[in-house]
Design an enzyme around this catalytic site. Structure first.
Site, short mmCIF file in Angstrom:
data_model
loop_
_atom_site.label_atom_id
_atom_site.label_comp_id
_atom_site.label_asym_id
_atom_site.label_seq_id
_atom_site.Cartn_x
_atom_site.Cartn_y
_atom_site.Cartn_z
N TYR A 1 -31.56 -4.21 -24.47
CA TYR A 1 -32.02 -5.87 -24.38
C TYR A 1 -32.69 -5.89 -22.90
O TYR A 1 -33.69 -6.58 -22.91
CB TYR A 1 -30.79 -6.66 -24.30
CG TYR A 1 -30.41 -6.71 -25.64
CD1 TYR A 1 -29.19 -6.20 -26.21
CD2 TYR A 1 -30.94 -7.32 -26.71
CE1 TYR A 1 -28.62 -6.05 -27.62
CE2 TYR A 1 -30.71 -7.26 -28.05
CZ TYR A 1 -29.35 -6.64 -28.51
OH TYR A 1 -29.19 -6.40 -29.70
N HIS B 1 -30.75 -15.79 -34.68
CA HIS B 1 -30.28 -14.74 -34.13
C HIS B 1 -30.35 -14.55 -32.47
O HIS B 1 -30.07 -13.47 -32.08
CB HIS B 1 -30.86 -13.32 -34.70
CG HIS B 1 -30.67 -13.32 -36.37
ND1 HIS B 1 -31.26 -12.41 -37.06
CD2 HIS B 1 -29.51 -13.66 -37.08
CE1 HIS B 1 -30.86 -12.42 -38.21
NE2 HIS B 1 -29.72 -13.22 -38.25
N CYS C 1 -18.87 -20.00 -13.93
CA CYS C 1 -17.15 -19.68 -13.61
C CYS C 1 -17.08 -18.90 -12.65
O CYS C 1 -16.25 -18.71 -12.19
CB CYS C 1 -16.40 -19.42 -14.92
SG CYS C 1 -17.03 -17.64 -15.37
N GLY D 1 -42.99 -12.22 -43.16
CA GLY D 1 -42.82 -10.89 -42.24
C GLY D 1 -41.40 -10.61 -41.94
O GLY D 1 -41.00 -10.05 -41.11
C1 BV8 Z 1 -22.90 -11.77 -40.59
C2 BV8 Z 1 -30.36 -9.85 -33.40
C3 BV8 Z 1 -20.78 -12.78 -41.11
C4 BV8 Z 1 -30.07 -8.45 -32.72
C5 BV8 Z 1 -30.14 -9.28 -35.68
C6 BV8 Z 1 -24.30 -8.86 -47.50
C7 BV8 Z 1 -24.63 -7.64 -48.10
C8 BV8 Z 1 -24.70 -6.84 -47.17
C9 BV8 Z 1 -24.68 -6.63 -45.87
C10 BV8 Z 1 -24.32 -7.76 -45.31
C11 BV8 Z 1 -24.05 -8.99 -46.03
N1 BV8 Z 1 -23.48 -10.00 -45.21
C12 BV8 Z 1 -23.51 -9.72 -43.95
C13 BV8 Z 1 -23.72 -8.03 -43.84
C14 BV8 Z 1 -23.96 -7.48 -42.84
C15 BV8 Z 1 -24.97 -7.69 -41.72
C16 BV8 Z 1 -26.31 -7.14 -42.63
O1 BV8 Z 1 -26.95 -7.88 -43.41
N2 BV8 Z 1 -26.35 -5.58 -42.64
C17 BV8 Z 1 -27.64 -5.31 -43.37
C18 BV8 Z 1 -27.97 -4.18 -42.39
C19 BV8 Z 1 -27.21 -4.51 -44.56
N3 BV8 Z 1 -25.37 -8.94 -41.24
C20 BV8 Z 1 -24.71 -9.63 -40.45
O2 BV8 Z 1 -23.89 -8.82 -39.85
C21 BV8 Z 1 -24.86 -11.00 -40.33
N4 BV8 Z 1 -23.67 -11.71 -39.73
O3 BV8 Z 1 -22.83 -11.66 -41.82
O4 BV8 Z 1 -21.74 -12.46 -40.15
C22 BV8 Z 1 -21.02 -14.32 -41.63
C23 BV8 Z 1 -22.20 -14.72 -41.99
C24 BV8 Z 1 -22.47 -15.99 -42.49
C25 BV8 Z 1 -21.69 -16.65 -42.74
C26 BV8 Z 1 -20.32 -16.33 -42.21
C27 BV8 Z 1 -19.87 -15.13 -41.79
C28 BV8 Z 1 -25.78 -10.82 -38.45
C29 BV8 Z 1 -27.00 -10.32 -38.72
C30 BV8 Z 1 -27.82 -10.56 -37.30
C31 BV8 Z 1 -27.91 -9.26 -36.52
N5 BV8 Z 1 -28.96 -9.54 -35.35
N6 BV8 Z 1 -31.00 -9.67 -34.70
C32 BV8 Z 1 -31.40 -8.03 -32.11
O5 BV8 Z 1 -32.61 -8.53 -32.17
O6 BV8 Z 1 -31.16 -6.94 -31.36
S1 BV8 Z 1 -30.80 -8.74 -37.27
C33 BV8 Z 1 -32.38 -8.06 -36.77
O7 BV8 Z 1 -32.57 -7.42 -37.86
C34 BV8 Z 1 -33.45 -9.28 -36.99
O8 BV8 Z 1 -33.28 -10.44 -36.31
C35 BV8 Z 1 -33.64 -9.31 -38.38
O9 BV8 Z 1 -32.75 -10.25 -39.02
C36 BV8 Z 1 -33.38 -8.14 -38.91
C37 BV8 Z 1 -34.51 -7.41 -39.07
O10 BV8 Z 1 -35.11 -7.62 -40.16
P1 BV8 Z 1 -36.87 -8.19 -40.29
O11 BV8 Z 1 -36.99 -9.28 -39.29
O12 BV8 Z 1 -37.20 -8.44 -41.69
O13 BV8 Z 1 -37.62 -7.06 -39.63
P2 BV8 Z 1 -37.93 -5.54 -40.30
O14 BV8 Z 1 -38.41 -4.72 -39.32
O15 BV8 Z 1 -36.54 -4.98 -41.25
O16 BV8 Z 1 -39.00 -6.01 -41.37
C38 BV8 Z 1 -40.27 -6.36 -40.97
C39 BV8 Z 1 -41.19 -6.69 -42.27
O17 BV8 Z 1 -42.22 -7.20 -41.60
C40 BV8 Z 1 -41.29 -5.49 -43.31
O18 BV8 Z 1 -41.09 -6.32 -44.55
C41 BV8 Z 1 -42.54 -5.34 -42.93
O19 BV8 Z 1 -43.50 -4.80 -44.16
C42 BV8 Z 1 -43.35 -6.80 -42.50
N7 BV8 Z 1 -44.56 -6.54 -41.77
C43 BV8 Z 1 -44.64 -5.60 -40.45
N8 BV8 Z 1 -46.03 -6.11 -39.91
C44 BV8 Z 1 -46.51 -7.36 -40.72
C45 BV8 Z 1 -45.60 -7.24 -41.67
N9 BV8 Z 1 -45.92 -8.44 -42.46
C46 BV8 Z 1 -46.98 -9.39 -42.07
N10 BV8 Z 1 -47.84 -8.98 -41.24
C47 BV8 Z 1 -47.64 -7.88 -40.56
N11 BV8 Z 1 -48.59 -7.62 -39.44
#
Ligand code: BV8
Length: 244
Positions: free
Chosen positions: A56, A109, A139, A176
């Site tokens: 971070y 997030h 604290c 995105g």
């Molecule tokens: C939780 C902060 C309980 C940290 C982040 C259901 C099914 C399966 C798994 C789960 C589920 N429910 C929960 C889970 C577990 C997990 C999860 O989803 N795992 C995944 C991997 C399967 N979720 C969690 O743990 C969440 N918490 O569920 O708690 C709960 C929930 C609700 C209510 C009660 C209890 C917490 C998740 C948050 C984690 N923290 N970020 C940090 O930043 O270091 S997540 C982090 O990854 C980002 O914030 C974002 O959310 C994610 C990345 O995804 P994107 O932002 O979409 O980025 P990515 O690179 O994947 O894609 C980029 C896209 O842009 C691509 O499509 C690309 O084509 C496009 N693109 C690129 N360039 C361009 C473009 N588009 C247009 N123009 C361009 N130029």
């Protein structure tokens, strides 16, 4: 359909890619050989706080080297000129939306420029490195400060506010994001519960959730968003004129 419609916008890493902020799916989701989910997790922090703070600290420092792109500015304009309710929800922890002028913004997030004390819960603005020597100004405890970021397995921020806005959305823009991480990846389905909600996906390619969208804009956000916002605002102004 009145001009006073509710818009909810969701952005992901693709929103900041053209500004030079690495996405998550790039480099096969690894950081220095570590799976992102391993570094961005309470377990990862407990196992190796130094490594996680470094992850971070580097991203926080890199914020000083990037600028908002035309996509960020287009969303700030839409917020300013939209007559109805507007809410921008971002999964991004960078501050590029704010620097482009967005105000009605929720970081579901967390934010790189905030830190939290795990002892007293105090949240404060933070722009420098965090380490185990960092002292909490509230604290006085040392070594309890962590990034104010939602890690995997932790509950995202503002979910109730976001869910209520999605349920009354007339327009949902999904920008995105790869639609892999939940609960954000489930927001389109929530918005689609309102059959008259207009759902639009913006991406350079298909995603895990593309089939949930009748309207898809393929192309870089910095090019497509300014065009879309110009069109939407002129349509709406024409509508309002017709309804006057
Ligand atoms: C939780 C902060 C309980 C940290 C982040 C259901 C099914 C399966 C798994 C789960 C589920 N429910 C929960 C889970 C577990 C997990 C999860 O989803 N795992 C995944 C991997 C399967 N979720 C969690 O743990 C969440 N918490 O569920 O708690 C709960 C929930 C609700 C209510 C009660 C209890 C917490 C998740 C948050 C984690 N923290 N970020 C940090 O930043 O270091 S997540 C982090 O990854 C980002 O914030 C974002 O959310 C994610 C990345 O995804 P994107 O932002 O979409 O980025 P990515 O690179 O994947 O894609 C980029 C896209 O842009 C691509 O499509 C690309 O084509 C496009 N693109 C690129 N360039 C361009 C473009 N588009 C247009 N123009 C361009 N130029």
């Amino acid at each position: 359909m009145s001009a006073e419609r509710n818009i909810v916008v969701l952005t992901g890493a693709g929103m900041s890619a053209e500004s030079g902020v690495p996405t998550f799916r790039g480099e096969d989701g690894l950081w220095e050989g570590h799976h992102i989910e391993m570094v961005a997790s309470p377990e990862g922090f407990a196992r190796d706080p130094k490594l996680v703070q470094r992850f971070y600290n580097l991203r926080r420092a890199a914020l000083k080297t990037v600028e908002p792109n035309a996509g960020h500015f287009a969303l700030a304009r839409l917020e300013r000129e939209w007559r109805g309710n507007f809410l921008l929800v971002t999964q991004n922890v960078d501050d590029l939306h704010e620097r482009a002028g967005s105000e009605k913004l929720l970081h579901m997030h967390g934010e790189l420029l905030k830190a939290r004390c795990t002892n007293c819960g105090e949240v404060c603005s933070w722009s420098e490195d965090l380490s185990s020597d960092t002292r909490c100004a509230a604290c006085g405890k040392t070594g309890e400060m962590r990034p104010h970021i939602v890690w995997f397995g932790e509950v995202p921020f503002e979910l109730e506010t976001i869910t209520n806005a999605l349920k009354s959305a007339d327009i949902f823009l999904c920008i995105g994001t790869s639609g892999v991480v939940y609960p954000a990846a489930g927001f389109a389905r929530t918005a689609a519960q309102n059959p008259s909600c207009r759902l639009v996906e913006f991406n350079i390619e298909s995603t895990e959730i593309s089939r949930q969208f009748r309207e898809r804009v393929i192309g870089p956000v910095s090019v497509e968003l300014p065009k879309f916002v110009e069109q939407l605002l002129s349509d709406t102004h024409r509508q309002a004129w017709l309804e006057r």
